[in-house]
Design a protein around this motif. Structure first.
Motif, PDB file in Angstrom:
ATOM      1  N   ILE A  98       0.842  -1.230  -0.027  1.00  0.00           N
ATOM      2  CA  ILE A  98       0.019   0.055   0.121  1.00  0.00           C
ATOM      3  C   ILE A  98       0.967   1.353   0.089  1.00  0.00           C
ATOM      4  O   ILE A  98       1.949   1.137   0.547  1.00  0.00           O
ATOM      5  N   SER A  99       0.546   2.057  -0.651  1.00  0.00           N
ATOM      6  CA  SER A  99       1.288   3.477  -0.811  1.00  0.00           C
ATOM      7  C   SER A  99       0.204   4.647  -0.739  1.00  0.00           C
ATOM      8  O   SER A  99      -0.785   4.555  -1.147  1.00  0.00           O
ATOM      9  N   ARG A 100       0.661   5.678   0.400  1.00  0.00           N
ATOM     10  CA  ARG A 100      -0.151   6.693   0.480  1.00  0.00           C
ATOM     11  C   ARG A 100       0.625   7.879   0.298  1.00  0.00           C
ATOM     12  O   ARG A 100       1.598   8.105   0.915  1.00  0.00           O
ATOM     13  N   ASN A 101       0.146   8.912  -0.461  1.00  0.00           N
ATOM     14  CA  ASN A 101       0.907  10.426  -0.278  1.00  0.00           C
ATOM     15  C   ASN A 101       0.660  10.988   0.553  1.00  0.00           C
ATOM     16  O   ASN A 101      -0.550  10.809   1.353  1.00  0.00           O
ATOM     17  N   HIS A 102       1.567  11.801   1.272  1.00  0.00           N
ATOM     18  CA  HIS A 102       1.270  12.799   2.335  1.00  0.00           C
ATOM     19  C   HIS A 102       1.896  13.866   2.130  1.00  0.00           C
ATOM     20  O   HIS A 102       2.917  14.319   1.192  1.00  0.00           O
ATOM     21  N   SER A 103       1.471  14.996   2.833  1.00  0.00           N
ATOM     22  CA  SER A 103       2.205  16.499   2.887  1.00  0.00           C
ATOM     23  C   SER A 103       2.793  16.863   4.194  1.00  0.00           C
ATOM     24  O   SER A 103       2.633  18.006   4.484  1.00  0.00           O
ATOM     25  N   LEU A 104       3.107  15.838   4.945  1.00  0.00           N
ATOM     26  CA  LEU A 104       3.448  16.343   6.277  1.00  0.00           C
ATOM     27  C   LEU A 104       4.952  15.989   6.632  1.00  0.00           C
ATOM     28  O   LEU A 104       5.451  15.439   5.696  1.00  0.00           O
ATOM     29  N   SER A 105       5.335  16.392   7.914  1.00  0.00           N
ATOM     30  CA  SER A 105       6.608  16.223   7.914  1.00  0.00           C
ATOM     31  C   SER A 105       7.071  14.751   8.372  1.00  0.00           C
ATOM     32  O   SER A 105       6.298  14.152   8.911  1.00  0.00           O
ATOM     33  N   PRO A 106       8.119  14.279   7.985  1.00  0.00           N
ATOM     34  CA  PRO A 106       8.379  12.821   8.254  1.00  0.00           C
ATOM     35  C   PRO A 106       8.388  12.586   9.651  1.00  0.00           C
ATOM     36  O   PRO A 106       7.920  11.436  10.091  1.00  0.00           O
ATOM     37  N   ALA A 107       8.620  13.464  10.461  1.00  0.00           N
ATOM     38  CA  ALA A 107       8.573  13.399  11.943  1.00  0.00           C
ATOM     39  C   ALA A 107       7.452  13.137  12.401  1.00  0.00           C
ATOM     40  O   ALA A 107       6.974  12.406  13.492  1.00  0.00           O
ATOM     41  N   VAL A 108       6.263  14.021  11.767  1.00  0.00           N
ATOM     42  CA  VAL A 108       4.652  13.652  12.251  1.00  0.00           C
ATOM     43  C   VAL A 108       4.389  12.189  11.734  1.00  0.00           C
ATOM     44  O   VAL A 108       3.652  11.459  12.423  1.00  0.00           O
ATOM     45  N   ILE A 109       4.657  11.925  10.380  1.00  0.00           N
ATOM     46  CA  ILE A 109       4.658  10.805  10.019  1.00  0.00           C
ATOM     47  C   ILE A 109       5.113   9.478  10.857  1.00  0.00           C
ATOM     48  O   ILE A 109       4.369   8.582  11.367  1.00  0.00           O
ATOM     49  N   LYS A 110       6.162   9.667  11.232  1.00  0.00           N
ATOM     50  CA  LYS A 110       6.919   8.708  12.282  1.00  0.00           C
ATOM     51  C   LYS A 110       6.111   8.479  13.513  1.00  0.00           C
ATOM     52  O   LYS A 110       5.890   7.491  13.962  1.00  0.00           O
ATOM     53  N   GLN A 111       5.918   9.606  13.978  1.00  0.00           N
ATOM     54  CA  GLN A 111       4.810   9.589  15.480  1.00  0.00           C
ATOM     55  C   GLN A 111       3.758   8.636  15.153  1.00  0.00           C
ATOM     56  O   GLN A 111       3.532   7.892  16.086  1.00  0.00           O
ATOM     57  N   ARG A 112       3.193   8.799  14.167  1.00  0.00           N
ATOM     58  CA  ARG A 112       1.783   8.326  13.707  1.00  0.00           C
ATOM     59  C   ARG A 112       1.881   6.734  13.590  1.00  0.00           C
ATOM     60  O   ARG A 112       1.243   5.817  13.766  1.00  0.00           O
ATOM     61  N   LEU A 113       3.240   6.457  12.872  1.00  0.00           N
ATOM     62  CA  LEU A 113       3.472   4.979  12.537  1.00  0.00           C
ATOM     63  C   LEU A 113       3.870   4.619  13.802  1.00  0.00           C
ATOM     64  O   LEU A 113       3.617   3.140  13.950  1.00  0.00           O
ATOM     65  N   VAL A 114       4.511   5.119  14.734  1.00  0.00           N
ATOM     66  CA  VAL A 114       4.891   4.381  16.293  1.00  0.00           C
ATOM     67  C   VAL A 114       3.608   3.985  16.759  1.00  0.00           C
ATOM     68  O   VAL A 114       3.338   2.913  17.148  1.00  0.00           O
ATOM     69  N   GLU A 115       2.420   4.925  16.547  1.00  0.00           N
ATOM     70  CA  GLU A 115       1.100   4.527  17.226  1.00  0.00           C
ATOM     71  C   GLU A 115       0.470   3.224  16.210  1.00  0.00           C
ATOM     72  O   GLU A 115      -0.007   2.426  16.937  1.00  0.00           O
ATOM     73  N   LEU A 116       0.766   3.446  15.121  1.00  0.00           N
ATOM     74  CA  LEU A 116       0.226   2.116  14.210  1.00  0.00           C
ATOM     75  C   LEU A 116       0.973   0.948  14.533  1.00  0.00           C
ATOM     76  O   LEU A 116       0.430  -0.016  14.648  1.00  0.00           O
ATOM     77  N   GLY A 117       2.487   1.003  14.956  1.00  0.00           N
ATOM     78  CA  GLY A 117       2.994  -0.041  15.397  1.00  0.00           C
ATOM     79  C   GLY A 117       2.595  -0.673  16.577  1.00  0.00           C
ATOM     80  O   GLY A 117       2.570  -1.889  16.704  1.00  0.00           O
ATOM     81  N   GLU A 118       1.947  -0.126  17.379  1.00  0.00           N
ATOM     82  CA  GLU A 118       1.450  -0.287  18.677  1.00  0.00           C
ATOM     83  C   GLU A 118       0.339  -1.122  18.539  1.00  0.00           C
ATOM     84  O   GLU A 118       0.024  -2.160  19.266  1.00  0.00           O
ATOM     85  N   LYS A 119      -0.607  -0.593  17.580  1.00  0.00           N
ATOM     86  CA  LYS A 119      -1.736  -1.311  17.221  1.00  0.00           C
ATOM     87  C   LYS A 119      -1.540  -2.792  16.598  1.00  0.00           C
ATOM     88  O   LYS A 119      -2.138  -3.759  16.804  1.00  0.00           O
ATOM     89  N   LEU A 120      -0.707  -2.809  15.825  1.00  0.00           N
ATOM     90  CA  LEU A 120      -0.040  -3.993  14.912  1.00  0.00           C
ATOM     91  C   LEU A 120       0.501  -5.108  16.174  1.00  0.00           C
ATOM     92  O   LEU A 120       0.042  -6.131  16.023  1.00  0.00           O
ATOM     93  N   GLN A 121       1.175  -4.445  17.229  1.00  0.00           N
ATOM     94  CA  GLN A 121       1.818  -5.270  18.222  1.00  0.00           C
ATOM     95  C   GLN A 121       0.539  -5.791  19.009  1.00  0.00           C
ATOM     96  O   GLN A 121       0.674  -7.330  19.144  1.00  0.00           O
TER      97      GLN A 121
END
Length: 105
Positions: A6-29
């Motif tokens: 899956i690919s999604r475009n974004h217009s955010l800073s990588p730091a914001v994306i990273k923070q949100r992926l950390v949250e997503l990672g917790e859900k995956l765990q």
């Protein structure tokens, strides 16, 4: 092995994306007993009993590349759908509906 890409475009800073992926990672765990680990600033690896792969942050998009194991392959469609929704949240310009600090399920 079934693959999910899956690919999604974004217009955010990588730091914001990273923070949100950390949250997503917790859900995956929590959901798939998958362990997540960061390899550098832009790559989160996911490894669990039925799922393995990487989430990659680029300047203007996020890529999810996962291999679904035999046990989870009947659920591939559901997992893909759920991840697509999660990725939409990750890349959304505005996060949620003012519930940034809520911990509801």
């Amino acid at each position: 092995m079934p693959k999910i890409s899956i690919s999604r475009n974004h217009s955010l800073s990588p730091a914001v994306i990273k923070q949100r992926l950390v949250e997503l990672g917790e859900k995956l765990q929590a959901k798939y007993q998958a362990k997540t680990a960061w390899e550098g600033e832009k790559t989160m690896s996911v490894k669990g009993p039925g799922v393995e792969g990487k989430l990659l942050i680029h300047d203007h998009k996020v890529d999810v590349n996962l291999d679904i194991g035999f046990l989870l392959s009947p659920m591939k469609g559901k997992i893909e759908e759920a991840l697509t929704k999660e990725l939409e949240k990750v890349t959304a310009a505005h996060h949620g509906h003012g519930d940034d600090h809520g911990h509801g399920h």
